[in-house]
Design an enzyme around this catalytic site. Structure first.
Site, PDB file in Angstrom:
ATOM      1  N   GLU A   9      -7.735  -0.957   7.646  1.00  0.00           N
ATOM      2  CA  GLU A   9      -9.208  -1.283   7.112  1.00  0.00           C
ATOM      3  C   GLU A   9      -9.499  -2.532   7.433  1.00  0.00           C
ATOM      4  OE1 GLU A   9      -9.451   0.217   3.112  1.00  0.00           O
ATOM      5  OE2 GLU A   9      -9.018   2.461   3.838  1.00  0.00           O
TER       6      GLU A   9
ATOM      7  N   ASN B 129      -6.451  -6.623   1.689  1.00  0.00           N
ATOM      8  CA  ASN B 129      -6.336  -5.226   1.292  1.00  0.00           C
ATOM      9  C   ASN B 129      -5.403  -4.931   0.251  1.00  0.00           C
ATOM     10  OD1 ASN B 129      -5.697  -2.295   1.709  1.00  0.00           O
ATOM     11  ND2 ASN B 129      -7.688  -2.579   3.201  1.00  0.00           N
TER      12      ASN B 129
ATOM     13  N   HIS C 189      -8.107  14.527  -4.293  1.00  0.00           N
ATOM     14  CA  HIS C 189      -7.053  14.181  -4.592  1.00  0.00           C
ATOM     15  C   HIS C 189      -6.696  12.750  -4.281  1.00  0.00           C
ATOM     16  CE1 HIS C 189      -5.554  18.516  -3.969  1.00  0.00           C
ATOM     17  NE2 HIS C 189      -6.000  18.344  -5.222  1.00  0.00           N
TER      18      HIS C 189
ATOM     19  N   GLU D 247      -6.991   6.698   4.007  1.00  0.00           N
ATOM     20  CA  GLU D 247      -5.890   5.728   3.989  1.00  0.00           C
ATOM     21  C   GLU D 247      -4.496   6.181   4.864  1.00  0.00           C
ATOM     22  OE1 GLU D 247      -7.265   6.146   0.751  1.00  0.00           O
ATOM     23  OE2 GLU D 247      -8.746   4.783   1.004  1.00  0.00           O
TER      24      GLU D 247
ATOM     25  N   GLU E 102      -9.964   8.989   7.248  1.00  0.00           N
ATOM     26  CA  GLU E 102     -10.633   7.671   7.152  1.00  0.00           C
ATOM     27  C   GLU E 102      -9.939   6.641   8.262  1.00  0.00           C
ATOM     28  OE1 GLU E 102     -12.103   4.723   3.779  1.00  0.00           O
ATOM     29  OE2 GLU E 102      -9.990   5.204   3.832  1.00  0.00           O
TER      30      GLU E 102
ATOM     31  N   GLU F 280     -17.309   2.131   3.021  1.00  0.00           N
ATOM     32  CA  GLU F 280     -17.146   1.638   1.863  1.00  0.00           C
ATOM     33  C   GLU F 280     -17.283   0.216   2.019  1.00  0.00           C
ATOM     34  OE1 GLU F 280     -13.416   3.290   0.528  1.00  0.00           O
ATOM     35  OE2 GLU F 280     -12.320   2.435   2.002  1.00  0.00           O
TER      36      GLU F 280
HETATM   37  C1  NOJ Z   1     -10.599   4.712  -1.015  1.00  0.00           C
HETATM   38  C2  NOJ Z   1     -11.141   5.734  -0.257  1.00  0.00           C
HETATM   39  O1  NOJ Z   1     -11.579   5.466   0.898  1.00  0.00           O
HETATM   40  C3  NOJ Z   1     -12.725   6.042  -0.884  1.00  0.00           C
HETATM   41  O2  NOJ Z   1     -13.484   7.081  -0.486  1.00  0.00           O
HETATM   42  C4  NOJ Z   1     -12.244   6.550  -2.342  1.00  0.00           C
HETATM   43  O3  NOJ Z   1     -13.535   6.713  -3.129  1.00  0.00           O
HETATM   44  C5  NOJ Z   1     -11.295   5.747  -3.066  1.00  0.00           C
HETATM   45  N1  NOJ Z   1     -10.432   5.248  -2.338  1.00  0.00           N
HETATM   46  C6  NOJ Z   1     -10.894   6.330  -4.221  1.00  0.00           C
HETATM   47  O4  NOJ Z   1      -9.990   7.231  -4.126  1.00  0.00           O
HETATM   48 CA    CA Z   2     -10.226   3.336   2.140  1.00  0.00          CA
END
Ligand code: NOJ
Ligand code: CA
Length: 709
Positions: free
Chosen positions: A172, A194, A415, A485, A503, A509
């Site tokens: 990220e 991070n 999850h 992640e 992702e 985000e």
């Molecule tokens: C990181 C994720 O990228 C995000 O989309 C999610 O809302 C949060 N973690 C919480 O699980």
């Molecule tokens: Ca993330």
């Protein structure tokens, strides 16, 4: 003297012929030379249109317990083959993918201390090279532990690279564009914070790595079919411009446990003198196995909304209460807790999103923060955080299930594992069963925080095997997976097309966590997307966020992302009320397809711009998206992809002349034009901007009074 020189050259050529094995790509643009040097070390080199791309580079591995697999080899056998076949992906950018390559498998033998064999298999496509190591079943090499992979990629110069720091735990990061020689000096500044991160070298970078040479060659290094092996990073020897593979270690520092017969993932080099070819390359998928899921009818491209952005921007919370600094599932009594008043996943709020989805034709609704445990979900190396089946008191699973069903909307489960991988595996069967019983066909999983078992990394072999296990188990339950992640994709979705998203990069985000560079989205398709689609979560219309952060993008750029960031899973991430403010622009998100028969990259330059036109599956409707980088530009395109002889009405959603990602992101225009496949367009794109077009076929009379392009 002359005679001596001549003899020497002759002897050299003879040796070269004996030991150098050469194959070319089907179109003859690439040439791959394999050679064993005097120490029996395997090497390779690659040329494209007669220009060197990879200088002579070493191959092989060092083991912890079985000596060297990088020297002392003789050539035992060489086999060549040609493959030319086509296959149809379950979802994708195109309907049919051609898999066409020339292959060479060299069998290498070591006699000392014991006889053993390693095969290096090269596949040369019209878009690049893939190669891997294979260890056939054999008496003297059954099990071994990798110390280092010694694969090198020797560059021909100080190329421009689009890179993120090498890291065992996160991808990220914002991309840095620099010369290879500048990576070392820029590394510290590139490592932004991070919650889980482990960098390893001042010249270590991640794949997929995009580069451009001074004479205009585009080179991409990555891997394909990462199964039962750690992730490969690249470490640069910046004196000599040589990258070497750097595998992700496990908790003990080991870099992979191998049991023969086995093969490593493919190491890939995609090359072209036209950046558009890098984006349309399907080599990474071609190096993966065909689908192992026989009945794929349940795998459906999906456009969704969700109870999500409100938590990311701090407007609401995943947690139900602020009363408890720590909670323990099964022991904490939530019915006695005071609700914090800003819990996002309430039955009422979810129903509101279901209504919105149904009204505007979205397929599904994602809900995060519905289950108990979010009060202290990461940061404490906590083993048992979630059980994935117990809702908070204000979220009624059955009521939501029945309501969604009555509205014809699917639910997407969340999850968050908090990286407690062992705990997740313990609960996986029950969790998937719970999903199926309650109308959820897809799961967004997440791996925030440091991995448990402690000491493991997000990209080490053990965890790669976990992601794979969760994916295959999901397929057993007919569940689609979108893992956040988790490891960045390497084309695995060909084999397991239920992996509809990942992702594994810096997504939208981060616009709420301080912002990403405006040209971020012009790099991602050249890097992260090489291995498969990203759940980038576009569609933000309100750029000034609740928490004070600013989205570095124009509204028109957000629309274009539905085309330029290809994914069979696309979110409309902003709040319903923000879409209600811009119904004319929102229309594009409602209309745009998520699955395609054809894709044509019209313009591309990493870090600067990408323009792509796509033809929707089933309807045949064309859409086009174009994103720009940090500077304003004029995009110049031809509509020659449209069917000859037909008139189309193009609805063009574009940046207004005074739009700017920072100061004026919501300035857009919508205009209609009549176009044919002979039309051209010169379109202004603002800094951090873009444009999007939807095309509808029109009769002559429908085009009356509308300007022609
Ligand atoms: C990181 C994720 O990228 C995000 O989309 C999610 O809302 C949060 N973690 C919480 O699980
Ligand atoms: Ca993330």
């Amino acid at each position: 003297m002359l005679r001596k020189t001549f003899l020497l050259i002759f002897a050299f050529l003879l040796t070269w012929q004996v030991y150098a094995q050469v194959i070319t790509s089907p179109d003859k643009n690439f040439s791959l030379t394999f050679q064993l040097n005097d120490n029996g070390e395997p090497t390779y080199q690659l040329t494209y249109k007669k220009k060197p791309v990879i200088r002579q580079s070493s191959l092989g591995l060092e083991t912890k317990d079985a000596g060297s697999l990088a020297k002392g080899f003789t050539l035992a056998n060489t086999e060549q083959a040609t493959v030319d076949e086509s296959w149809n992906p379950v979802w994708g950018e195109v309907k049919t993918i051609r898999n066409n390559y020339n292959e060479m498998a060299v069998t290498l033998k070591q006699e000392e201390p014991k006889s053993r064999t390693m095969v290096i298999r090269f596949r040369l496509f019209n878009d690049g090279l893939g190669f891997r190591y294979e260890f056939p079943a054999q008496p003297n090499l059954s099990y071994f532990v990798i110390k280092e992979e010694k694969t090198q990629f020797a560059m021909t110069g100080d190329h421009t690279a689009y890179w993120i720091p090498g890291d065992y735990d996160t991808q990220e990061y914002d991309y840095t564009t620099s010369k290879l020689s500048e990576i070392r000096g820029l590394m510290t500044a590139s490592i932004t914070e991070n919650v889980s991160q482990t960098s390893f070298s001042p010249t270590g970078v991640q794949t997929s790595l995009m580069m451009k040479t001074d004479d205009g060659l585009y080179i991409n290094l990555h891997e394909a079919a990462l199964i039962n092996f750690p992730v490969m990073h690249l470490n640069l020897d910046d004196m000599n411009m040589v990258f070497e593979a750097w595998l992700t270690p496990d908790a003990r520092g080991d870099k992979g446990y191998v049991q023969a017969p086995a093969s490593t993932p493919w190491r890939t080099v995609i090359v072209s003198d036209d950046a558009r070819d890098i984006l349309s390359s399907k080599m990474t998928y071609n190096l993966n196995e065909p689908s192992k899921i026989k009945d794929t009818s349940w795998i459906k491209p999906t456009k969704y909304v969700g109870v999500w952005w409100e938590m990311i921007t701090g407007k609401s919370s995943w947690a139900y209460t602020d009363d408890y600094p720590a909670v323990q599932l099964g022991q904490t009594d939530y019915t006695k807790a005071k609700p914090n008043g800003k819990h996002g996943a309430t039955t009422a709020n979810v129903k509101r999103h279901i209504d919105f989805a149904a009204k505007h034709g979205f397929d599904a609704v994602l809900v995060e923060g519905w289950n108990q445990g979010w009060e202290d979900w990461f940061g404490n190396s906590k083993d048992y955080v979630f059980d994935f089946v117990t809702p908070y008191p204000d979220f009624n699973v059955q009521e939501v299930r029945d309501y969604a069903k009555s509205k014809g909307v699917k639910m997407i489960m969340h999850h968050e594992t908090s990286s407690s991988v062992r705990n997740y595996e313990r609960h996986l069967d029950t969790a998937y069963q719970f999903m199926k019983a309650n109308g959820y066909d897809a799961v967004k999983s997440g791996y925030v925080g440091n991995i448990l078992p402690r000491g493991e990394n997000h990209y080490s072999q053990w965890i790669i095997n976990h992601y794979q296990y969760a994916l295959e188990k999901a397929a057993d339950y007919k569940v689609m997976v979108n893992a956040h992640e988790a490891v960045r994709p390497t084309g695995i979705a060909r084999t397991y097309p239920n992996l509809i998203g990942n992702e594994s990069a810096r997504g939208t985000e981060y616009q709420a966590f301080g912002g990403s560079k405006p040209n971020h989205v012009t790099v991602l398709p050249f890097t992260r997307l090489i291995g498969g689609p990203m759940d980038y979560t576009p569609g933000i219309f309100e750029m000034d966020l609740h928490n004070g952060s600013h989205v570095n993008s124009t509204l028109a750029n957000q629309l274009a992302l539905y085309l330029t960031m290809y994914s069979p899973l696309q979110m409309a991430a902003d709040f319903p009320e923000n879409y209600d403010k811009f119904p004319d622009a929102f229309q594009f998100i409602k209309d745009v397809a998520v699955d395609w028969d054809e894709s044509k990259y019209l313009e591309a330059e990493p870090g600067a711009y990408i323009t792509v036109a796509r033809k929707a599956k089933h309807t045949g409707q064309w859409f086009l998206g174009s994103v720009g980088g940090n500077e304003a530009r004029t995009s110049k395109i031809k509509f020659d992809f449209l069917e000859p002889g037909k008139n189309y009405i193009a609805t063009i959603y574009a940046d207004a002349n005074d739009a700017h990602y920072k100061t004026n992101p919501q300035a857009y225009t919508i205009r209609k034009a009549v176009v044919t496949n002979k039309s051209n367009l010169a379109q202004f794109v603002a800094p951090g901007g873009g444009y999007a077009i939807s095309f509808t076929e029109a009769t002559k009379s429908q085009t009356k009074g509308i300007k022609r392009l």
